[in-house]
Design an enzyme around this catalytic site. Structure first.
Site, PDB file in Angstrom:
ATOM      1  CE1 TYR A 229     -23.775   7.168  17.541  1.00 37.89           C
ATOM      2  CE2 TYR A 229     -23.036   5.478  15.818  1.00 37.89           C
ATOM      3  CZ  TYR A 229     -23.108   6.849  16.159  1.00 37.89           C
ATOM      4  OH  TYR A 229     -22.747   8.114  15.355  1.00 37.89           O
TER       5      TYR A 229
ATOM      6  CE  LYS B  17     -32.562 -13.156  -9.268  1.00 38.03           C
ATOM      7  NZ  LYS B  17     -33.693 -13.824  -9.302  1.00 38.03           N
TER       8      LYS B  17
ATOM      9  CG  MET C  89     -23.553   5.251   7.404  1.00 38.43           C
ATOM     10  SD  MET C  89     -23.996   6.815   7.250  1.00 38.43           S
ATOM     11  CE  MET C  89     -25.579   6.875   8.048  1.00 38.43           C
TER      12      MET C  89
ATOM     13  NE  ARG D 273     -40.305 -16.865  -6.616  1.00 37.48           N
ATOM     14  CZ  ARG D 273     -38.901 -16.765  -6.793  1.00 37.48           C
ATOM     15  NH1 ARG D 273     -38.380 -16.096  -6.034  1.00 37.48           N
ATOM     16  NH2 ARG D 273     -38.379 -17.231  -7.845  1.00 37.48           N
TER      17      ARG D 273
END
Length: 364
Positions: free
Chosen positions: A260, A39, A308, A135
Site C-alpha cells: 500500500y 496484568k 493487516m 498517577r
C-alpha cells in the site's frame, strides 16, 4: 473438536526461560513477599497456561481486572490475588469478598465504597501512597488520616503501604527530579506505620528500598526494564518468541514497487518475501527505517507498509530461503526491546499488543 488456526504465526512461550527468570527474581527478593504482576494476560504471554509455573515461585499474583482474578481462581489458583489498581466499581468489592482477593486503595471514592460494603469476610487492603509518580495514591501527608479511616471499617485489614517507582532504571540520571531516592525520602515519616511494598522490577534488580513486599513484572518475561541494559547482562532469557513463516515470494525489477502506498521502490533486482504477520497481529504499522526480522539466523529489513495480515521483507541476499522458512519477529535472536526502540516505544507495549488471534504455544 476445535480446529487450530493453520496460519503459521505463533507466540512460542519458553516455560524453561520463565522458570529461570522467576528463580533469579525469587533469589533477589529474599524473604520478602513476591508478587508476580500478570496484568494484560501476563504481558501478552497467556496467563492461564502459566499458572503452574508461577505457583512454584511467587507468593501471589497482581492483576488489573476482577474478572481476571475470577478466571485464575476457577483455573485452580489458590494463592493471593491482588487487584493492583483497586476496584473500579462498588460491585467489585463483592467479587473481591467472594473470591478472597486483596485490593489496592488509592482514592476517596474507593474508601466510600468500602464504608458502605457489607463484607462477609476479611478484606485485605494495600494503601497506595503517591510519592512523586503522580498517577494513583494519596500524598504522604494524607496517609495517617486515611489509615485512621480504614482502620475503622469492619472486616478491613490493612496489609501494607504501597508505592511505585517512576524511574527505577539504573541509567536514569540521578540529577533528575523523580529518582528512587527522592521517592523513598517522601516515605521517611511514614516508616513504621505499616509494612511497605515498594520495589517494582527495577527496584528488585537495582535498589535497596527497605520493603517487606515486592512486585516483579517485565523481567519475569525475560525483558530488561531498562532499554539501555540488555536482558542477557541481567541473566534473564526472553520467554516469548514471536515467529511466523514466509508464505510467498515476489521478484521485482528496478523501478517496481510493493505494498500500500508503494513506499518501497526497488533500485536493483529484488526478491521480496511475504510473511504472515501484520498489524492485526500486533506488529506496528508505524514507519521505521530500522525494522528488521531474523530469517535463517540473518537479519533482513522489513520494507514497505505493513498490512493487516502481512509484512514484506527483502531476502535478495538469502538465496536459500523457501516457502515455509521460519521468520523471527522478536525473541531469542532479536530482543523485543531492540525492535521496540526502532518504533520509539518499549518492549512492554509490543508484548501486550500481540493479538489474541495469535496462538500461544508453550514449549519446554
Amino acid at each position: 473438536m476445535e480446529k487450530r488456526m493453520t496460519r503459521p504465526i505463533r507466540a512460542l512461550i519458553d516455560t524453561y526461560a520463565l522458570e529461570k527468570n522467576l528463580s533469579l527474581l525469587r533469589a533477589k527478593s529474599g524473604n520478602r513477599f513476591l508478587w508476580g504482576v500478570v496484568k494484560a494476560n501476563a504481558y501478552g504471554h497467556g496467563l492461564i497456561g502459566l499458572l503452574p509455573i508461577f505457583d512454584n515461585w511467587v507468593d501471589g499474583l497482581a492483576l488489573l481486572d476482577p474478572k481476571e482474578g475470577v478466571d485464575i481462581r476457577k483455573a485452580g489458583w489458590a494463592k493471593a490475588v491482588l487487584l493492583i489498581e483497586g476496584v473500579f466499581a462498588a460491585s467489585d468489592i463483592d467479587i473481591a469478598d467472594e473470591y478472597g482477593f486483596e485490593t489496592v486503595i488509592h482514592n476517596e471514592r474507593q474508601i466510600e465504597w468500602l464504608e458502605k460494603a457489607e463484607l462477609k469476610n476479611t478484606l485485605r487492603v494495600h494503601l497506595k501512597c503517591n510519592t512523586g509518580m503522580n498517577r494513583l495514591g494519596f500524598r504522604p501527608e494524607a496517609i495517617p488520616q486515611v489509615l485512621f479511616r480504614l482502620n475503622n471499617i469492619p472486616n478491613v485489614e490493612l496489609v501494607d503501604l504501597l508505592a511505585h517507582f517512576a524511574n527505577a532504571e539504573v541509567t536514569y540520571g540521578q540529577d533528575k527530579p523523580v529518582t528512587v531516592q527522592n521517592q523513598l525520602s517522601a516515605l521517611t515519616q511514614l516508616r513504621g506505620l505499616l509494612p511497605m511494598c515498594l520495589s517494582n522490577t527495577g527496584g528488585i534488580l537495582w535498589h535497596e528500598a527497605g520493603d517487606e513486599a515486592v512486585r516483579a513484572g517485565i523481567a519475569m518475561y525475560g525483558v530488561s526494564p531498562d532499554g539501555n541494559i540488555s536482558s542477557a547482562s541481567l541473566g534473564i532469557d526472553p520467554v516469548m518468541t514471536l515467529e511466523s513463516e514466509i508464505i510467498a515470494f515476489q521478484d521485482l525489477q528496478p523501478g517496481e514497487a510493493c505494498g500500500y502506498g508503494s513506499k518501497f521502490i526497488a533500485h536493483r533486482p529484488t526478491r521480496l518475501a511475504v510473511v504472515a504477520c501484520g498489524y492485526a497481529d500486533g506488529y506496528p504499522r508505524k514507519d521505521n527505517p530500522h525494522r528488521e526480522v531474523v530469517v535463517e539466523g540473518k537479519k533482513v529489513p522489513v520494507i514497505g507498509n505493513v498490512s493487516m495480515d502481512m509484512l514484506t521483507i527483502d531476502v535478495t541476499d538469502l538465496p536459500n530461503v523457501r516457502l515455509g522458512s521460519k521468520v523471527e519477529i522478536w525473541g531469542k535472536n532479536l530482543p523485543v526491546n531492540e525492535v521496540a526502540k526502532g518504533f520509539g516505544t518499549i518492549g512492554y507495549e509490543l508484548l501486550c499488543d500481540v493479538n489474541q488471534r495469535v496462538p500461544r504455544v508453550l514449549i519446554k
